[in-house]
Design a protein around this motif. Sequence first.
Motif, PDB file in Angstrom:
ATOM      1  N   VAL A 105       1.262   2.725  16.397  1.00 48.44           N
ATOM      2  CA  VAL A 105       2.252   2.166  15.479  1.00 48.44           C
ATOM      3  C   VAL A 105       1.702   2.125  14.058  1.00 48.44           C
ATOM      4  O   VAL A 105       2.389   2.488  13.098  1.00 48.44           O
ATOM      5  N   ALA A 106       0.450   1.709  13.909  1.00 47.11           N
ATOM      6  CA  ALA A 106      -0.156   1.651  12.581  1.00 47.11           C
ATOM      7  C   ALA A 106      -0.206   3.030  11.925  1.00 47.11           C
ATOM      8  O   ALA A 106       0.006   3.172  10.716  1.00 47.11           O
ATOM      9  N   GLY A 107      -0.472   4.061  12.729  1.00 49.08           N
ATOM     10  CA  GLY A 107      -0.550   5.404  12.179  1.00 49.08           C
ATOM     11  C   GLY A 107       0.808   6.045  11.949  1.00 49.08           C
ATOM     12  O   GLY A 107       0.982   6.824  11.017  1.00 49.08           O
ATOM     13  N   ALA A 108       1.786   5.699  12.793  1.00 48.63           N
ATOM     14  CA  ALA A 108       3.089   6.361  12.724  1.00 48.63           C
ATOM     15  C   ALA A 108       4.079   5.646  11.813  1.00 48.63           C
ATOM     16  O   ALA A 108       5.031   6.267  11.325  1.00 48.63           O
ATOM     17  N   TYR A 109       3.874   4.343  11.596  1.00 51.78           N
ATOM     18  CA  TYR A 109       4.839   3.554  10.813  1.00 51.78           C
ATOM     19  C   TYR A 109       4.117   2.802   9.689  1.00 51.78           C
ATOM     20  O   TYR A 109       4.149   1.568   9.645  1.00 51.78           O
ATOM     21  N   PRO A 110       3.468   3.481   8.761  1.00 52.76           N
ATOM     22  CA  PRO A 110       2.771   2.758   7.683  1.00 52.76           C
ATOM     23  C   PRO A 110       3.767   1.982   6.821  1.00 52.76           C
ATOM     24  O   PRO A 110       4.850   2.479   6.499  1.00 52.76           O
ATOM     25  N   GLY A 111       3.398   0.739   6.498  1.00 57.70           N
ATOM     26  CA  GLY A 111       4.250  -0.073   5.640  1.00 57.70           C
ATOM     27  C   GLY A 111       5.477  -0.648   6.309  1.00 57.70           C
ATOM     28  O   GLY A 111       6.381  -1.146   5.635  1.00 57.70           O
ATOM     29  N   LEU A 112       5.526  -0.621   7.639  1.00 56.53           N
ATOM     30  CA  LEU A 112       6.698  -1.123   8.358  1.00 56.53           C
ATOM     31  C   LEU A 112       6.843  -2.631   8.177  1.00 56.53           C
ATOM     32  O   LEU A 112       5.856  -3.374   8.178  1.00 56.53           O
ATOM     33  N   ASP A 113       8.092  -3.095   8.028  1.00 54.06           N
ATOM     34  CA  ASP A 113       8.391  -4.525   7.998  1.00 54.06           C
ATOM     35  C   ASP A 113       7.760  -5.182   9.230  1.00 54.06           C
ATOM     36  O   ASP A 113       8.018  -4.753  10.362  1.00 54.06           O
ATOM     37  N   PRO A 114       6.921  -6.204   9.057  1.00 57.82           N
ATOM     38  CA  PRO A 114       6.252  -6.822  10.211  1.00 57.82           C
ATOM     39  C   PRO A 114       7.212  -7.296  11.299  1.00 57.82           C
ATOM     40  O   PRO A 114       6.854  -7.310  12.476  1.00 57.82           O
ATOM     41  N   ARG A 115       8.442  -7.643  10.921  1.00 55.63           N
ATOM     42  CA  ARG A 115       9.415  -8.096  11.920  1.00 55.63           C
ATOM     43  C   ARG A 115       9.818  -6.972  12.872  1.00 55.63           C
ATOM     44  O   ARG A 115      10.317  -7.238  13.981  1.00 55.63           O
ATOM     45  N   LEU A 116       9.612  -5.730  12.448  1.00 59.31           N
ATOM     46  CA  LEU A 116      10.043  -4.583  13.254  1.00 59.31           C
ATOM     47  C   LEU A 116       8.904  -3.948  14.044  1.00 59.31           C
ATOM     48  O   LEU A 116       9.135  -3.024  14.816  1.00 59.31           O
ATOM     49  N   ILE A 117       7.678  -4.458  13.866  1.00 56.95           N
ATOM     50  CA  ILE A 117       6.534  -3.868  14.573  1.00 56.95           C
ATOM     51  C   ILE A 117       6.694  -3.943  16.093  1.00 56.95           C
ATOM     52  O   ILE A 117       6.420  -2.948  16.796  1.00 56.95           O
ATOM     53  N   PRO A 118       7.143  -5.075  16.677  1.00 55.69           N
ATOM     54  CA  PRO A 118       7.319  -5.073  18.145  1.00 55.69           C
ATOM     55  C   PRO A 118       8.306  -4.016  18.627  1.00 55.69           C
ATOM     56  O   PRO A 118       8.091  -3.384  19.662  1.00 55.69           O
ATOM     57  N   ALA A 119       9.395  -3.815  17.876  1.00 59.75           N
ATOM     58  CA  ALA A 119      10.369  -2.799  18.272  1.00 59.75           C
ATOM     59  C   ALA A 119       9.778  -1.400  18.165  1.00 59.75           C
ATOM     60  O   ALA A 119      10.016  -0.543  19.031  1.00 59.75           O
ATOM     61  N   ALA A 120       8.983  -1.154  17.110  1.00 58.16           N
ATOM     62  CA  ALA A 120       8.323   0.141  16.985  1.00 58.16           C
ATOM     63  C   ALA A 120       7.373   0.370  18.151  1.00 58.16           C
ATOM     64  O   ALA A 120       7.288   1.477  18.691  1.00 58.16           O
ATOM     65  N   GLY A 121       6.671  -0.688  18.559  1.00 61.23           N
ATOM     66  CA  GLY A 121       5.788  -0.570  19.718  1.00 61.23           C
ATOM     67  C   GLY A 121       6.547  -0.230  20.980  1.00 61.23           C
ATOM     68  O   GLY A 121       6.081   0.560  21.814  1.00 61.23           O
ATOM     69  N   GLY A 122       7.740  -0.806  21.130  1.00 60.80           N
ATOM     70  CA  GLY A 122       8.556  -0.476  22.297  1.00 60.80           C
ATOM     71  C   GLY A 122       8.982   0.972  22.303  1.00 60.80           C
ATOM     72  O   GLY A 122       8.952   1.646  23.344  1.00 60.80           O
TER      73      GLY A 122
END
Length: 286
Positions: free
Chosen positions: A240-257
């Motif tokens: 997630v850190a590599g694929a979504y740089p600068g992502l809104d922290p609220r959306l990190i769990p969804a990106a992980g899913g």
Amino acid sequence: MDAPYAILEELEPGIARLLARNPSPYTYFGTQTYLIGTDVLVVIDPGPDMPEHVDAIVAAAAGRPIVAIACTHTHRDHSPASRALKARTGAPIVGCAPLTLEAVGPRADAAFDGDYRPDRILADGERIELAGGEALEAVATPGHTSNHLCFACRGALFTGDHVMGWSTTVVVPPDGDMGDYMLSLDKLRQRDDRIYYPAHGPAIQKPNQLVRGMIGHRMQRERQILRLVGEGAGTIDAIVAGAYPGLDPRLIPAAGGSVLAHLMDLKRRGLVEEAEGETWMISRSE
């Protein structure tokens, strides 16, 4: 800008929408409920359990009979109001099958509606007959959830959460399935709908162009995940850190899913495998 909550907006003759007041980082301004018809109505995605939204639907009907309450899927921002609306109008609940899981990932507002009880479950291609010889046709689109349906009527496709007008769709295991989602996108690519009306975000005026772009985006994301895993980013957090740089922290769990959904699909296809400690690696058979 203010969203037009509780105000019926006519989008075209016989198609209007109401916006529920449930905005979030995942729902945009809120869930859009659609009213289809003129003299008699079908309500698509009645929305969350909010009495004021049910009041708005009944007021918008203005005495016209509601012949069906159609649900695209059973996340709690889509189907719970079906019961109160049925109690108020007597209309049957139709559409997707019931589905309940203990947990569905990062969204508390999207947990499955365990009290959903449809009067009729629609399979792919089944229809609800409307006035004047028209019909609302179910289009099975599993992926976001295994029970997800779109509905086709008057050349329009009501896409629920399968295709949204403002963001990509979250696909989160255990019920969300990336392989199914991609197959459902390809199914829509082969259709000739003139417009999409999603549950969140604006109407999509060039649906086929958007769907082709979505398929390309998902394939690009898959290649990116494979590259990151091959470079040693073996955990979901690292990917997630590599694929979504600068992502809104609220959306990190969804990106992980969504990353997990891609990894599980890649594993089925023999491209990655799980190693010890919840890490992933390129398949040794490659």
